[in-house]
Design a protein around this motif. Structure first.
Motif, mmCIF file in Angstrom:
data_model
loop_
_atom_site.group_PDB
_atom_site.id
_atom_site.type_symbol
_atom_site.label_atom_id
_atom_site.label_comp_id
_atom_site.label_asym_id
_atom_site.label_seq_id
_atom_site.Cartn_x
_atom_site.Cartn_y
_atom_site.Cartn_z
ATOM 1 N N ASP A 183 46.519 37.517 2.472
ATOM 2 C CA ASP A 183 48.117 37.235 2.501
ATOM 3 C C ASP A 183 48.759 35.767 2.336
ATOM 4 O O ASP A 183 49.559 35.806 1.493
ATOM 5 N N GLN A 184 47.921 34.860 2.904
ATOM 6 C CA GLN A 184 47.879 33.393 2.583
ATOM 7 C C GLN A 184 48.204 33.095 0.930
ATOM 8 O O GLN A 184 49.066 32.271 0.681
ATOM 9 N N THR A 185 47.241 33.558 0.230
ATOM 10 C CA THR A 185 47.257 33.123 -1.021
ATOM 11 C C THR A 185 48.114 34.209 -2.149
ATOM 12 O O THR A 185 48.729 33.493 -2.780
ATOM 13 N N TYR A 186 48.163 35.500 -1.598
ATOM 14 C CA TYR A 186 48.841 36.114 -2.732
ATOM 15 C C TYR A 186 50.009 36.782 -2.056
ATOM 16 O O TYR A 186 50.664 37.548 -2.918
ATOM 17 N N GLY A 187 50.394 36.740 -0.890
ATOM 18 C CA GLY A 187 51.684 37.302 -0.280
ATOM 19 C C GLY A 187 50.998 38.693 0.183
ATOM 20 O O GLY A 187 50.423 39.293 -0.056
ATOM 21 N N PRO A 188 51.962 38.876 1.379
ATOM 22 C CA PRO A 188 51.586 39.843 2.409
ATOM 23 C C PRO A 188 51.739 41.590 1.641
ATOM 24 O O PRO A 188 51.118 42.587 1.776
ATOM 25 N N GLU A 189 52.542 41.464 0.603
ATOM 26 C CA GLU A 189 52.999 42.701 -0.207
ATOM 27 C C GLU A 189 52.196 43.158 -1.276
ATOM 28 O O GLU A 189 51.897 44.116 -1.858
#
Ligand SMILES: NC(=O)C1=CN([C@@H]2O[C@H](COP(=O)(O)OP(=O)(O)OC[C@H]3O[C@@H](n4cnc5c(N)ncnc54)[C@H](O)[C@@H]3O)[C@@H](O)[C@H]2O)C=CC1
Ligand SMILES: CC/C=C\C[C@H](O)/C=C/C=C\C=C\C=C\C(=O)[C@@H](O)C/C=C\CCC(=O)O
Length: 263
Positions: free
Chosen positions: A50-56
């Motif tokens: 989530d930190q690197t690529y985003g939660p979606e």
């Protein structure tokens, strides 16, 4: 195949090879559904991604591949969440010769059921899809001290090749491949070396062999995986990857496609 915007599902993705496959898919713009029986590790990994690529970009679904209900549910949840399913990697596997029936259930039944579920969804899509099953060099040559593990990996290769030919004949639009890594530095390898009953012989032989050939790291195997996913010309191909020699397609004596496809 361009992975940007594609949707993937990887079983056994909380660590090791599965984790590396998820990461290379994310790096190339895909959305990924992470399935694993280890819930704390899976949730922890989702938070890292989530930190690197985003939660979606990801979803974590607790799933034991030996459970028909859980696996079916996870495939359907993935389709519901992301709207389609382009790439499936049936990767979850164990190496436990004492509990050999569990080894068959996880390694073989899990891969077969995952393949059928993927086919069901993908064949209804205009763009089809691709399935990569994680086998092993143990699917091509016997590992003397691990006969049941060897049997499951030979089974995965036979099943994948037969399904690939059937898929061509039925024009389903789905490609199927298997990936056969030699030793890879992961927890699975450690679990075999640490096994109480097999430890003596297996430990010595495995460590000797690893010293001789050197274990692969997961990122080297992930690059080979990416090649299988993106190359649309290789339905049915089986890729072997070793430290020395790198990634190569296996040449079989019998070509199932020539033997069974209508002229
Ligand atoms: N490490 C090696 O030397 C090699 C491994 N392989 C294969 O690669 C695959 C991945 O193995 P590694 O990453 O090395 O192992 P690993 O032990 O690091 O990771 C396996 C993952 O699968 C999960 N898993 C186990 N049973 C499961 C189940 N019933 N349902 C859902 N998830 C489950 C585990 O929780 C773990 O996250 C396996 O199929 C293995 O046979 C193939 C060749 C070499
Ligand atoms: C070449 C390795 C193939 C597959 C790796 C596999 O997926 C993971 C297995 C984990 C541990 C296995 C240990 C087994 C040891 C044995 O069975 C030994 O008798 C022989 C081992 C390898 C023979 C291959 C060679 O000599 O190159």
């Amino acid at each position: 195949m361009d992975l940007n915007g594609k949707v993937a599902l990887v079983t056994g993705s909380a660590q090791g090879l599965g984790r590396a496959f998820v990461e290379i898919l994310l790096k190339n713009g895909a959305k990924v559904s992470l399935l694993d029986v280890n819930v704390p590790k899976g949730e922890e990994l989702k938070a890292v991604f989530d930190q690197t690529y985003g939660p979606e970009q990801t979803i974590f679904i607790p799933c034991d591949v030996t459970s028909e209900v859980q696996l079916k549910d996870a495939f359907h949840k993935t389709k519901e969440k992301f709207g389609k399913l382009d790439i499936v990697c049936n990767n979850a596997g164990i190496a436990n010769e004492q509990d050999w029936e569990k080894t068959i259930t996880v390694n073989l039944n899990g891969v077969i059921r995952g393949t059928y579920l993927a086919m069901e969804i993908m064949k209804q899509q205009k763009e089809g899809g691709v399935i990569v099953n994680t086998a092993s060099v143990a699917g091509l040559e016997p590992l003397t001290l691990m006969p049941v593990y060897t049997a499951t990996k030979h089974g995965i290769i036979g099943f994948t090749r037969a399904m690939a030919t059937a898929s061509t004949i039925c024009k389903s639009g789905v490609r199927l491949n298997a990936l056969c890594p030699a030793f890879v530095q992961t927890n699975l390898l450690d679990s075999v070396i640490d096994d109480d009953q097999l430890a003596g012989v297996v430990k010595t032989m495995t460590i000797d062999i690893m010293k001789r050939i050197g274990p692969l790291n997961v990122s080297e195997v992930a690059e080979a995986f990416l090649q299988l996913v993106t190359d649309e010309s290789k339905n049915g191909a089986i890729m072997k990857i070793e430290k020395q020699g790198g990634a190569n397609y296996v040449q079989f004596q019998f070509n199932t496609e020539l033997k069974t496809a209508p002229k």
